[in-house]
Scaffold this motif. Structure first.
Motif, PDB file in Angstrom:
ATOM      1  N   ILE A 242       3.077   3.226 -15.675  1.00 14.10           N
ATOM      2  CA  ILE A 242       2.638   3.803 -14.390  1.00 14.10           C
ATOM      3  C   ILE A 242       2.270   5.268 -14.644  1.00 14.10           C
ATOM      4  O   ILE A 242       3.127   6.088 -14.946  1.00 14.10           O
ATOM      5  CB  ILE A 242       3.746   3.696 -13.315  1.00 14.10           C
TER       6      ILE A 242
ATOM      7  N   ILE B 246       5.980  -1.700  -1.910  1.00 16.46           N
ATOM      8  CA  ILE B 246       6.864  -1.662  -3.078  1.00 16.46           C
ATOM      9  C   ILE B 246       7.793  -2.865  -3.077  1.00 16.46           C
ATOM     10  O   ILE B 246       8.699  -2.985  -2.247  1.00 16.46           O
ATOM     11  CB  ILE B 246       7.697  -0.353  -3.111  1.00 16.46           C
TER      12      ILE B 246
ATOM     13  N   GLU C 284      11.561   2.164 -12.551  1.00 18.44           N
ATOM     14  CA  GLU C 284      10.179   1.763 -12.290  1.00 18.44           C
ATOM     15  C   GLU C 284       9.827   1.870 -10.808  1.00 18.44           C
ATOM     16  O   GLU C 284       8.679   2.165 -10.457  1.00 18.44           O
ATOM     17  CB  GLU C 284       9.926   0.323 -12.778  1.00 18.44           C
TER      18      GLU C 284
ATOM     19  N   TYR D 161       9.019   5.408 -10.080  1.00 16.63           N
ATOM     20  CA  TYR D 161       7.671   5.721 -10.563  1.00 16.63           C
ATOM     21  C   TYR D 161       6.617   5.229  -9.565  1.00 16.63           C
ATOM     22  O   TYR D 161       5.624   5.917  -9.305  1.00 16.63           O
ATOM     23  CB  TYR D 161       7.406   5.093 -11.933  1.00 16.63           C
ATOM     24  N   LYS D 162       6.863   4.049  -8.981  1.00 18.10           N
ATOM     25  CA  LYS D 162       5.922   3.496  -7.988  1.00 18.10           C
ATOM     26  C   LYS D 162       5.917   4.340  -6.714  1.00 18.10           C
ATOM     27  O   LYS D 162       4.855   4.556  -6.116  1.00 18.10           O
ATOM     28  CB  LYS D 162       6.302   2.042  -7.665  1.00 18.10           C
TER      29      LYS D 162
ATOM     30  N   LYS E  59       3.924   7.369  -7.412  1.00 19.53           N
ATOM     31  CA  LYS E  59       2.490   7.016  -7.484  1.00 19.53           C
ATOM     32  C   LYS E  59       1.900   6.926  -6.079  1.00 19.53           C
ATOM     33  O   LYS E  59       0.796   7.447  -5.810  1.00 19.53           O
ATOM     34  CB  LYS E  59       2.329   5.683  -8.224  1.00 19.53           C
TER      35      LYS E  59
END
Length: 260
Positions: free
Chosen positions: A194, A233, A248, A251-252, A255
């Motif tokens: 990502i 998400i 993770e 990170y999403k 983003k």
């Protein structure tokens, strides 16, 4: 005689076996080396024996810096910067195939690591980082999900670095002796699946979500994302606590935050 300054978090590494163990983690021959906090030059001496291409030393203490200048003035590969590392652009110092070493002052070691993590160009020009931390902090940096040490610092570190090796260093290896055990960690840069525009956004959202570590994230997540974005998400449960969320997912979130 130069005494250790408590204000600068100085504890000089004196154990030759540990010094050699740190230097021998990787082959540094013909590489560009950056050493943070050279102190009296115990590690520096061993680095020079390995024939690096260049050696940039960062030492804040004026008197130690002066001693290092006298000690290495005839060595053309050595350049000494008498400056606070937090005020120096380390990224500009990095050349191709650089290696960063540091027996870091305990009081600013996490700030130094974050400064390196926030380099603008990634992958960076350095190939390896070998740093020494207070054991407790080192374990937080390495904290895997799910564990007691998992948190903001481990999420940020894991986004950009792989851990290759680690070992403990006894207080007896220093003068003066610190009250805590130290931990040497060998990192290598990595590219996350990502891609974020700016890692500072990941730092920002983890700061917000972890501001109430023991509470559910439902209120804090709404400070970052809209209801529509939250639904995008997968596996994000609003009744989770920050430590129950995988890296993770952070990170999403970062983003989506960048897209707003």
């Amino acid at each position: 005689m130069q005494f250790a300054k408590k204000s600068l978090g100085q504890n000089f590494l004196i154990d030759k076996n540990i010094i050699k163990k740190i230097i021998n983690i990787i082959d540094i021959g013909n590489k560009n080396i950056i050493e943070i906090g050279s102190g009296k030059g115990a590690l520096t001496n061993e680095i020079i024996k390995k024939n690096p291409k260049s050696l940039s030393i960062i030492e804040k203490d004026f008197y130690l810096s002066k001693e290092l200048n006298l000690k290495y003035k005839k060595n053309k590969i050595v350049k000494i910067y008498n400056i606070d590392v937090l005020k120096l652009n380390i990224e500009k110092l990095c050349r191709k195939n650089s290696v960063i070493f540091g027996n870091l002052p305990y009081n600013i070691s996490s700030q130094i690591l974050v400064k390196i993590l926030k380099f603008k160009k990634w992958p960076p020009k350095f190939t390896d980082i070998i740093l020494m931390f207070q054991k407790e902090l080192g374990e937080k940096i390495l904290g895997k999900f799910p564990s007691a040490n998992y948190g903001r610092l481990s999420i940020l570190t894991d986004y950009r670095l792989n851990t290759l090796k680690k070992f403990l260093v006894s207080p007896n290896c220093f003068f003066p002796k610190p009250k805590v055990t130290s931990l040497v960690i060998h990192f290598k840069p990595k590219i996350s699946t990502i891609i974020l525009k700016d890692i500072s956004n990941l730092e920002k959202i983890t700061n917000i979500i972890f501001s109430n570590k023991r509470k559910m994230i439902n209120k804090n997540i709404k400070k970052i994302l809209s209801k529509k974005d939250i639904l995008l998400i997968n596996n994000l449960k609003l009744n989770s606590r920050p430590t129950e969320i995988e890296p993770e997912i952070f990170y999403k979130i970062a983003k989506l935050y960048e897209k707003r």
